[in-house]
Design an enzyme around this catalytic site. Sequence first.
Site, PDB file in Angstrom:
ATOM      1  N   ILE A  97       0.883  -1.172   0.000  1.00 60.55           N
ATOM      2  CA  ILE A  97       0.000   0.000   0.000  1.00 60.55           C
ATOM      3  C   ILE A  97       0.916   1.215   0.000  1.00 60.55           C
ATOM      4  CG2 ILE A  97      -1.658   1.313   1.366  1.00 60.55           C
ATOM      5  CD1 ILE A  97      -2.798  -1.408   2.274  1.00 60.55           C
ATOM      6  N   ASN A 112      -2.124   0.842 -12.046  1.00 58.70           N
ATOM      7  CA  ASN A 112      -2.090  -0.471 -11.392  1.00 58.70           C
ATOM      8  C   ASN A 112      -3.000  -1.422 -12.157  1.00 58.70           C
ATOM      9  OD1 ASN A 112      -1.623  -2.390  -9.261  1.00 58.70           O
ATOM     10  ND2 ASN A 112      -3.641  -1.893  -8.427  1.00 58.70           N
ATOM     11  N   HIS A 114      -5.546  -4.663 -11.309  1.00 57.48           N
ATOM     12  CA  HIS A 114      -6.180  -5.365 -10.192  1.00 57.48           C
ATOM     13  C   HIS A 114      -6.988  -6.540 -10.755  1.00 57.48           C
ATOM     14  CE1 HIS A 114      -7.782  -5.905  -6.219  1.00 57.48           C
ATOM     15  NE2 HIS A 114      -8.980  -6.008  -6.753  1.00 57.48           N
ATOM     16  N   GLU A 179      -5.000 -10.118 -18.303  1.00 57.21           N
ATOM     17  CA  GLU A 179      -4.104  -9.084 -17.756  1.00 57.21           C
ATOM     18  C   GLU A 179      -2.984  -8.784 -18.746  1.00 57.21           C
ATOM     19  OE1 GLU A 179      -2.666 -10.015 -13.840  1.00 57.21           O
ATOM     20  OE2 GLU A 179      -4.651 -10.454 -13.087  1.00 57.21           O
TER      21      GLU A 179
HETATM   22  C1  GRF Z   1      -1.639 -10.110 -10.959  1.00 55.44           C
HETATM   23  O1  GRF Z   1      -2.660 -11.049 -10.855  1.00 55.44           O
HETATM   24  C2  GRF Z   1      -2.161  -8.723 -10.740  1.00 55.44           C
HETATM   25  O2  GRF Z   1      -3.481  -8.560 -11.140  1.00 55.44           O
HETATM   26  C3  GRF Z   1      -2.045  -8.555  -9.255  1.00 55.44           C
HETATM   27  O3  GRF Z   1      -0.890  -9.269  -8.894  1.00 55.44           O
HETATM   28  C4  GRF Z   1      -0.624 -10.281  -9.854  1.00 55.44           C
HETATM   29  C5  GRF Z   1       0.779 -10.099 -10.337  1.00 55.44           C
HETATM   30  O4  GRF Z   1       1.218 -11.136 -11.153  1.00 55.44           O
HETATM   31  N1  GRF Z   1      -2.003  -7.151  -8.912  1.00 55.44           N
HETATM   32  P1  GRF Z   1       2.609 -11.027 -11.908  1.00 55.44           P
HETATM   33  O5  GRF Z   1       3.679 -10.748 -10.847  1.00 55.44           O
HETATM   34  O6  GRF Z   1       2.509  -9.921 -12.905  1.00 55.44           O
HETATM   35  O7  GRF Z   1       2.814 -12.369 -12.533  1.00 55.44           O
END
Ligand code: GRF
Length: 217
Positions: A97, A112, A114, A179
């Site tokens: 945080i 970020n 999430h 992601e």
């Molecule tokens: C991901 O799932 C992201 O959404 C979260 O932490 C994880 C990080 O994964 N904030 P990585 O280290 O990018 O593999």
Amino acid sequence: MHSKTQNQRCRVAVLISGSGSNLQAIIDSASSSYHVCTVISNRPDVKGLERAANADIDRVTLDHKLYPTREAFDEVLANTLEGYQPDLVVLAGFMRILSEGFVKKFNGKLINIHPSLLPKYPGLHTHQRALDAGDSHAGCTVHFVSQELDGGPAIIQAQTDITSCANAEEIAQQVQVLEHHIYPIAVDWFANGRLKIENNHSFLDNKQLPASGYIAN
Ligand code: GRF
């Protein structure tokens, strides 16, 4: 907005705490518009640092356990970052945080990812919470960082059907694919000067984005 001129690529600093698979996706998508100028980890010896080394990117480990307070750590983190003059600071699985002072300092250039369809499930254990709630879909959201935990204005969001997922790990696997798709898109938009935050709203090409952010396919 960031300070690059037309001939300079946007300087992207990435903060990590672990595996760095999102970092990898951002490295792999680096283009004429941006490059990763440094990777900073608050945990030593993580896979993400290895990924940075393989891509020949400057790496810094700042172990938060060595600092007496959150503010003391964040000050060193901010100073280290400023040494790299980043146009954009990307949190990619950075499990800290951030203090008010840090967020203010990088306001408008701090993003970020999430692992939930924000505003649903800020905080931890998002996939288990989606499962427990019987949700049919899960997903991820890239957002600007504000003082509120996982609460800044959304930029881009993607979702997937999870009705066939038996557990949180299966959901995580599906969501991570998304992601890796949407994070580089957001970075690229920013790098091209297309993305900004104003009055706590995200704008793409000068149009205000919906509360969910842009919905990716
Ligand atoms: C991901 O799932 C992201 O959404 C979260 O932490 C994880 C990080 O994964 N904030 P990585 O280290 O990018 O593999």
